[in-house]
Write a protein that holds these residues in place. Structure first.
Motif, short mmCIF file in Angstrom:
data_model
loop_
_atom_site.label_atom_id
_atom_site.label_comp_id
_atom_site.label_asym_id
_atom_site.label_seq_id
_atom_site.Cartn_x
_atom_site.Cartn_y
_atom_site.Cartn_z
N GLU A 14 -5.31 10.49 2.10
CA GLU A 14 -5.59 10.28 3.52
C GLU A 14 -4.55 9.26 3.97
N PRO A 15 -3.52 9.68 4.72
CA PRO A 15 -2.38 8.78 4.97
C PRO A 15 -2.72 7.67 5.96
N VAL A 16 -1.92 6.62 5.91
CA VAL A 16 -2.03 5.53 6.89
C VAL A 16 -1.23 5.94 8.12
N VAL A 17 -1.91 6.07 9.25
CA VAL A 17 -1.23 6.45 10.49
C VAL A 17 -1.43 5.43 11.60
N ASN A 18 -2.29 4.41 11.36
CA ASN A 18 -2.41 3.33 12.33
C ASN A 18 -2.81 2.05 11.59
N PHE A 19 -2.72 0.94 12.30
CA PHE A 19 -3.12 -0.35 11.75
C PHE A 19 -4.28 -0.87 12.58
N GLN A 20 -5.51 -0.51 12.16
CA GLN A 20 -6.71 -0.99 12.82
C GLN A 20 -7.53 -1.77 11.80
N PRO A 21 -7.36 -3.10 11.77
CA PRO A 21 -8.14 -3.88 10.81
C PRO A 21 -9.64 -3.83 11.13
N VAL A 22 -10.43 -3.92 10.07
CA VAL A 22 -11.87 -4.07 10.18
C VAL A 22 -12.31 -5.12 9.17
N ASN A 23 -13.55 -5.57 9.31
CA ASN A 23 -14.05 -6.70 8.53
C ASN A 23 -14.64 -6.22 7.20
N ILE A 24 -13.77 -5.97 6.25
CA ILE A 24 -14.21 -5.44 4.95
C ILE A 24 -13.60 -6.21 3.78
N ALA A 25 -12.39 -6.73 3.92
CA ALA A 25 -11.69 -7.35 2.79
C ALA A 25 -12.19 -8.77 2.53
N LEU A 26 -11.71 -9.36 1.43
CA LEU A 26 -12.07 -10.73 1.09
C LEU A 26 -11.69 -11.71 2.19
N ARG A 27 -10.58 -11.44 2.88
CA ARG A 27 -10.16 -12.29 4.00
C ARG A 27 -10.56 -11.71 5.35
N ASP A 28 -11.40 -10.67 5.33
CA ASP A 28 -11.88 -10.01 6.53
C ASP A 28 -11.05 -8.76 6.82
N ALA A 29 -9.80 -8.91 7.26
CA ALA A 29 -9.02 -7.77 7.74
C ALA A 29 -8.70 -6.78 6.63
N TRP A 30 -8.94 -5.50 6.93
CA TRP A 30 -8.70 -4.42 5.97
C TRP A 30 -8.42 -3.14 6.74
N ILE A 31 -7.58 -2.27 6.19
CA ILE A 31 -7.35 -0.97 6.80
C ILE A 31 -7.63 0.13 5.78
N ALA A 32 -7.86 1.33 6.28
CA ALA A 32 -8.16 2.47 5.42
C ALA A 32 -6.92 3.32 5.20
N GLY A 33 -6.99 4.15 4.15
CA GLY A 33 -5.95 5.13 3.90
C GLY A 33 -5.00 4.74 2.79
N GLY A 34 -4.34 5.75 2.22
CA GLY A 34 -3.35 5.52 1.18
C GLY A 34 -3.97 4.98 -0.10
N VAL A 35 -3.14 4.28 -0.88
CA VAL A 35 -3.59 3.66 -2.13
C VAL A 35 -3.39 2.16 -2.02
N GLU A 36 -4.48 1.42 -2.16
CA GLU A 36 -4.48 -0.04 -2.07
C GLU A 36 -4.64 -0.62 -3.46
N TRP A 37 -3.94 -1.73 -3.71
CA TRP A 37 -3.98 -2.38 -5.03
C TRP A 37 -4.85 -3.63 -4.93
N ARG A 56 0.83 -1.21 0.00
CA ARG A 56 0.00 0.00 0.00
C ARG A 56 0.86 1.26 0.00
N MET A 57 0.49 2.23 -0.87
CA MET A 57 1.12 3.53 -0.81
C MET A 57 0.49 4.27 0.37
N SER A 58 1.27 4.53 1.40
CA SER A 58 0.71 5.05 2.65
C SER A 58 0.66 6.57 2.70
N SER A 59 1.44 7.24 1.85
CA SER A 59 1.48 8.71 1.87
C SER A 59 2.04 9.20 0.55
#
Length: 669
Positions: free
Chosen positions: A110-133, A95-98
């Protein structure tokens, strides 16, 4: 000249936890249905829903995280010239974080400043911010919270660039992301290479998911006049920028979660921008293959605000602009056997007259971006950069900085052992040695036998790829893998190949060799998906009694008891669980539903005091439980019937605590 540096940074992070050992099987139907109205042209529907049914195997779920954040170090790779500073997190999917414009000091993401997974991705864990591929399958990618490979590339002029790459195990796709900052460039270039290594067509998917700040003065502009939007569950084609009297390009006008797919004409240059009231912000453009653009916003109501607090912490709001291979994310595109696709994206600062960017005339506002983009990055220059990056993508890395979890290395070894010739490009350099998770499969490859293991150690990692399926079938037929684990894995492989009867036979053979909860559980899931809930309950009961008694199995067993209305059995089951199982959030919710059923309202309230981490995007379990609790209390206190009228009144008039409210859509009347 751009420099590439590697450092360690500390940021608040939740523990990701162990992966769930239970296989989560693919959707019964490979295609999804999306209704459209008469405004949607026929050619828009060619691949709508095609091959978009949920798939996650051979990956396992990442659902063991919580809400406690403690300092944790991550590798950060920074690519910087005199105008741009871009940062990447290879341990989080690359992920491009900044992305910072150095002349203005403007953070474009919106930069990545913490690692708080939530249940959004195909495998559940996902974080917000930056650019995700996002690669391969509809949804947030399998590796978004996992490490991928990173390497330093140096050309003949000693110019450095960053290469991120991985092997996608679901469809046999190899992908390569080259981040490049030419000397004097005010734009970061991202060159993507997607390779179908299979001898058959696959359904392909790619979306670059760009998190940017949200505020009342920020506007989304795009090279389109129309967008596809779900209205009442039906996809319709609408003119930009208005929806129900509100300008949707200012996302604080949206009450609830919304997504808009922009219809960019084939003749138009694809771009999307997010600009603030002063007339500056991020612009993203690409070569023509990356033709789709999308806007997603959480909405300003309690649920949307709660999601953003959950993801980012207090005081931060963001939205997403995205770029993809198709017009929408509701479709895949056919990628021929052994095909290779590539495109180039550019990210940078856009500055233009705010009066034009925020004009009430959509055409004028859009043209203001188009004109400025053409001045600062002409399309002809973009094509020249793309051609240069096509050459650079073949360069061998000068240094491997980070490695993935070892699956690319295993595929390299399989190619060599089977004398197939290289399918994965040589520019993707994997570690020469596999890791522990790959060792059983290496043994199958070289010795013809999948090593057995104690059932207490679990099934290990799964494989579904056709070549591994054929190897294991041959091994089992010859007796080399004729044990509980061999048949268990064959059942999983057969199921993912849509051979459900063969999967059942394999799991029954696994039980005959050595009974285990792993095989009984899979048979239970087969029955439950067929609508045979009582049979599923009996298989789950056998699984639990046989063992091992994994927490994830407890969650599923409790779930089937609830479905079957076996409340007394559920009470007994929960009361006998090990104490530490009671802290699993899904077990806590089972306690809450049980307490509600038996009218133990204080018990429900106690469960709802927990700060839940694992609520799924779109899930309304917490608010449903809270509304049901309020209705029962009113019924008891006022002596009125607990009927549909009371339940509707409660949902209409009462407001749940914001900490429980993850609703993304308006309550239906």
């Amino acid at each position: 000249m751009a420099t590439l540096t590697v450092n360690r940074i500390s940021m608040p992070a939740a523990k990701l936890g162990d992966e769930n050992p239970l296989p989560i099987f693919r959707a019964a139907e490979p295609n999804m249905d999306f209704a459209t109205d008469e405004t949607v042209p026929e050619d828009f529907k060619n691949y709508l829903g095609w091959q978009t049914g949920y798939r996650v195997l051979p990956y396992r779920m990442q659902d063991g995280y919580g809400r406690e954040l403690t300092p944790r170090e991550f590798t950060v790779i920074t690519l910087q010239n005199e105008y741009i500073k871009a940062s990447f997190l290879p341990e989080l999917g690359g992920r491009m974080s900044s992305l910072v414009d150095l002349a203005t000091g403007c953070e474009l993401l919106e930069p990545v400043v913490n690692f708080q997974p939530v249940n959004i991705a195909l495998r559940d864990a996902w974080i917000a911010g930056g650019v995700e591929w996002n690669v391969g399958q509809l949804g947030h990618h399998y590796l978004t919270c996992s490490p991928i490979n990173a390497a330093r590339v140096v050309d003949e002029a000693s110019e450095e660039s960053l290469r991120l790459y991985a092997w996608d195990r679901v469809k046999g796709l190899a992908y390569q992301i080259d981040a490049y900052l030419p000397d004097g460039s005010k734009h970061l270039y991202i060159h993507v290479r997607l390779v179908n290594t299979q001898d058959e067509q696959v359904s392909a998917y790619w979306w670059s998911n760009i998190g940017v700040k949200q505020s009342a003065d920020r506007r989304i502009l795009v090279s389109a006049d129309q967008n596809l939007h779900h209205t009442g569950g039906i996809l319709a084609l609408m003119d930009l920028p208005m929806l129900n009297g509100r300008d949707i390009t200012y996302t604080t006008n949206l009450d609830y979660s919304n997504e808009f797919y922009f219809d960019i004409p084939k003749s138009a240059r694809p771009w999307v921008a997010c600009v603030d009231g002063s007339g500056q912000g991020l612009v993203q453009t690409s070569t023509s293959r990356l033709c789709g653009r999308k806007l997603f916003a959480w909405g300003t109501r309690s649920g949307g605000q709660r999601w953003q607090q959950h993801l980012l912490g207090e005081g931060r709001e963001y939205l997403e602009i995205q770029a993809g291979l198709a017009r929408t994310q509701l479709e895949h595109v056919p990628m021929p056997a052994r095909a290779e696709w590539s495109w180039t994206e550019a990210y940078g600062l856009l500055q233009a007259e705010p009066e034009k960017l925020h004009s009430s005339s959509w055409s004028d506002a859009r043209q203001a971006v188009q004109s400025q983009l053409e001045k600062q990055l002409p399309q002809a220059d973009m094509e020249l950069i793309h051609a240069d990056l096509e050459r650079r993508m073949l360069l061998q890395p000068a240094e491997v900085i980070c490695n993935d979890e070892g699956w690319g290395s295993l595929e390299r070894q399989r190619e060599a052992a089977c004398a197939e010739g290289p399918r994965i490009p040589s520019s993707l350099v994997f570690a020469p040695e596999c890791q522990e998770d790959q060792q059983p499969w290496l043994t199958l490859l070289h010795e013809g036998t999948l090593p057995c293991r104690d059932i207490k150690d679990g099934p290990g990692c799964y494989m579904i790829q056709n070549e591994w399926h054929e190897l294991l079938e041959r091994s089992a037929a010859k007796g080399g893998s004729d044990h509980w684990l061999g048949w268990l894995h064959l059942g999983v492989m057969r199921h993912e190949a849509n051979d459900l009867l063969g999967a059942r036979d394999a799991w029954i053979l696994s039980i005959h060799r050595t009974p285990s909860s792993w095989a009984y559980r899979n048979l239970a899931v087969l029955e439950q998906r067929a609508g045979h809930n009582q049979a599923a309950y009996e298989y789950f009961e056998n699984a639990w009694q046989t063992g091992p008694q994994h927490p994830s199995l407890a969650v599923e067993f409790a779930g089937i008891m609830e479905v079957c209305g076996k409340w007394d059995e559920l009470r007994k089951f929960l009361s006998e669980l090990p104490t530490n199982y009671g802290t699993h959030e899904r077990i806590m919710l089972a306690y809450g539903k049980l307490a509600l059923h038996f009218n133990e309202l204080d018990g429900v309230d106690q469960i709802l005091q927990h700060n839940f981490a694992n609520i799924r995007e779109g899930e309304v379990t917490l608010t449903d439980l809270w509304f049901a609790l309020q209705a029962k209390r009113i019924s008891d206190e006022q002596g009125v019937p607990l009927d549909d009228a009371l339940r509707a009144k409660v949902r209409r008039e009462l407001v749940p605590p914001s900490r429980l409210d993850y609703r993304m859509a308006k309550e239906r009347d």
